[in-house]
Design a protein around this motif. Sequence first.
Motif, short mmCIF file in Angstrom:
data_model
loop_
_atom_site.label_atom_id
_atom_site.label_comp_id
_atom_site.label_asym_id
_atom_site.label_seq_id
_atom_site.Cartn_x
_atom_site.Cartn_y
_atom_site.Cartn_z
N GLY A 13 22.38 -3.04 45.25
CA GLY A 13 21.82 -3.75 46.39
C GLY A 13 22.75 -3.71 47.60
O GLY A 13 22.27 -3.70 48.75
N LEU A 14 24.06 -3.68 47.39
CA LEU A 14 25.00 -3.57 48.51
C LEU A 14 24.88 -2.23 49.22
O LEU A 14 25.05 -2.14 50.44
CB LEU A 14 26.43 -3.77 48.00
CG LEU A 14 26.81 -5.18 47.54
CD1 LEU A 14 28.19 -5.18 46.91
CD2 LEU A 14 26.74 -6.16 48.71
N ASP B 286 21.92 -2.60 51.29
CA ASP B 286 22.25 -3.46 52.43
C ASP B 286 22.93 -2.67 53.54
O ASP B 286 22.60 -2.82 54.72
CB ASP B 286 23.20 -4.59 51.99
CG ASP B 286 22.50 -5.66 51.16
OD1 ASP B 286 21.26 -5.70 51.16
OD2 ASP B 286 23.23 -6.46 50.53
N TYR C 146 30.39 -1.92 50.04
CA TYR C 146 29.52 -2.02 51.22
C TYR C 146 30.08 -1.21 52.39
O TYR C 146 29.36 -0.43 53.02
CB TYR C 146 29.38 -3.49 51.60
CG TYR C 146 28.65 -3.73 52.92
CD1 TYR C 146 27.27 -3.77 52.97
CD2 TYR C 146 29.36 -3.92 54.10
CE1 TYR C 146 26.60 -3.99 54.17
CE2 TYR C 146 28.71 -4.14 55.30
CZ TYR C 146 27.33 -4.18 55.33
OH TYR C 146 26.68 -4.39 56.53
N ASP D 208 20.49 -0.51 55.28
CA ASP D 208 19.58 -1.37 56.02
C ASP D 208 20.22 -1.82 57.33
O ASP D 208 19.64 -1.71 58.41
CB ASP D 208 19.22 -2.58 55.17
CG ASP D 208 18.09 -3.41 55.75
OD1 ASP D 208 17.56 -3.06 56.83
OD2 ASP D 208 17.74 -4.44 55.14
N HIS D 209 21.45 -2.31 57.25
CA HIS D 209 22.13 -2.83 58.44
C HIS D 209 22.45 -1.73 59.45
O HIS D 209 22.40 -1.96 60.66
CB HIS D 209 23.41 -3.55 58.03
CG HIS D 209 23.16 -4.73 57.15
ND1 HIS D 209 24.14 -5.29 56.35
CD2 HIS D 209 22.03 -5.46 56.90
CE1 HIS D 209 23.64 -6.31 55.67
NE2 HIS D 209 22.35 -6.42 55.99
N ARG E 30 12.37 -1.23 50.80
CA ARG E 30 12.90 -2.18 51.78
C ARG E 30 12.86 -1.61 53.19
O ARG E 30 12.74 -0.41 53.40
CB ARG E 30 14.38 -2.52 51.43
CG ARG E 30 14.54 -3.64 50.45
CD ARG E 30 15.99 -3.95 50.18
NE ARG E 30 16.78 -4.24 51.37
CZ ARG E 30 18.05 -4.62 51.34
NH1 ARG E 30 18.68 -4.75 50.18
NH2 ARG E 30 18.70 -4.87 52.45
#
Length: 507
Positions: A137-138, A141, A103, A144-145, A205
Motif C-alpha cells: 500500500g505504501l 501511496d 515510500y 498516488d501522491h 485506486r
Amino acid sequence: MTALLVRGAQILTMARGQTGAFAGDMLVRDGRIETIGQGIEPPDGAEIIEGRGKLLMPGLVNAHTHSSETFFRGRYEKMPLEIWLLYAYPFFGNRPVPPRLLYLRTLLLAMESLKSGVTMLSDDFFETPGHDLDRLGLVFDAYDHAGIRANISSAVMNVPALDALPYAREIVPRDLAARLDAFTPISVQAYLEFCERVFSRLHGRANGRLRFMLAPSAPQRCTPELMTALHALSRRHGVPYHTHVLETKTQAVTGPDLYGRSLIHYLADLGLLGPNMVIAHSVWVSDADIALMGEAGVAVAHNAVSNLKLGAGIAPVRRLLDAGVAVGLGTDGLSSNDTARIFDVMRVAALVQSATGPDPKDWLSAREILQAATLGGARTALLDRVTGSLEAGKAADFILLDMGSTSFLPFNDVEKHLVYAENGGSVETVVVDGKIVMRDRKLLTVDEDAVLAEIAETVPPLLAEHARVEAQNRVLEPFMQEIHRRATAQDIGMQRYAGDMPPWRHG
C-alpha cells in the motif's frame, strides 16, 4: 466539469496510421481527450496552456522497472545478472527497508520518471521475504501522491534458488546449499488469497490510475502450479501477467537443462502464452520461440540499457516485431540501468539494433522506437485503449516539450530529434489523467526539495547496512561465476535464431 485546452502546439499523436507532427489544439474535459483539431474554442472556465513553440505528444510508458532498486543507483558495474543478483537482491541477511524509506524509494522513482516525460510505468515491485499488504500500500501511496499512472506487482517466486539455475546443485557446496534451501516459500493458496486482498483494497485506486498486476518472477523460479494459478487470476481480473523470460544465456541453458525445451516452449506447453502475458527481456529466444510468441499475441518489454550493462545481450526486436509481437521499452531497475529516463532507452534501443547485422532494413526506425515508447508500452500494460496515444476518448496523459531547446535546433524531423537528440531535458509540462503534475519543469504534486533532502539524510545508514549484507553474500560469488562461465561456454550462438535448440543434458 473541468476543461483544459492546449492551444497552438505541434502535435504528435502517435495514433496508428498517423505520422509526423501538425499544428493544432487539443481539448481535455474531465481527464479525457475530447477533441484534437484547429481553432478549438475554449469552454467557459477552461485552463489554457499556450503551445506555441512546444511539441505536444503522448507521455512515455516505462514497460518494466523495479522500484525496489532505486537506492542502488550507481552502485554496481561489470557484473552479469546472476552475480549482480547476489548484491541487488541478496540471499543472506536481507531485510525490508523501513516503511518511510519504502515510500520515499518509490516516490523518487516516480519523480524522476515524471520529470523525464514518463506518465505511466509498470513496477515489478519485489520485496523479500514476504508479501505485506500495508507495505504494498505504501508503494501505491507514493504513485498516488506523485500523480503518475502505474501498474504495480507484488512479485513472487516459490522455487529454491539452486533449483532455478543450471549446474547449481553440483557446484554450490552442501553447507551453503542448505542455507539457501532454508528459504520457506509462500504457498500457492496463501499467495492467491493475498492477491485477492490486493484487488479488493488497492487495485483501481486514483480513478483507475493505479492497478495491480500479477508477476511470477520467472518460469524457472515458480512452480507450474503457481504459474498456472496466477495466469488464470490475471485473466479473470483483466491485468497483465508480467514475467522475466530468457534474459541471459544462463537462462537459455536453464530451459533445456530443467525442462528439456526452451522456456518459451515450456510456457506454451503449460498453456500460458497469450495476449495478457508480458515478457521482460526476451533476449535469448530462437525463431521457433518467436513464432510461438507471435501466434499467441504476447508482448515484450525491451530493456536495451539494462541488457547491455549486465552483458545479457541484444534482444532480436526486428524479428519480434515482424512476428507480430508487441514491443514496449523498459528501463529495468535503477540498479541495472541507473536512470529512469525512457529517452535514454529509446536512443540506445535504436542504435544497438544497427549492430545486429549489416542489412539496414533490419534496423529500427525512429518511428518504431517511438511507437514502442508510447503505444507499444501501453499495450504491454493492457492499457493501449486508455493511454499511449493522443486520441479522442483516451486519458489525457501527455507531455509538452520546448522545441526551442538545442535538441530541436536546427529542426529537421521531429521523430528523429526525439529518438536521437532528446534526453528529457526539454520536457516542460506533464499531464496525467487530465491533471497538470509538472509545469515549467517543477513538480506540482510533491515538494521536490524536501523529498530529496530527506533522502540524502536518511538513506546513507541504509546503504551502510546494505554493504554489510553484500559482504555476507560475497561467499556465493565464485559459484555464480562458475555457473555463468559454464552457461556462456555452451555453443548456442548459431542456434539462437535458427529454431530448435541443440541437445542438452537433462537433469
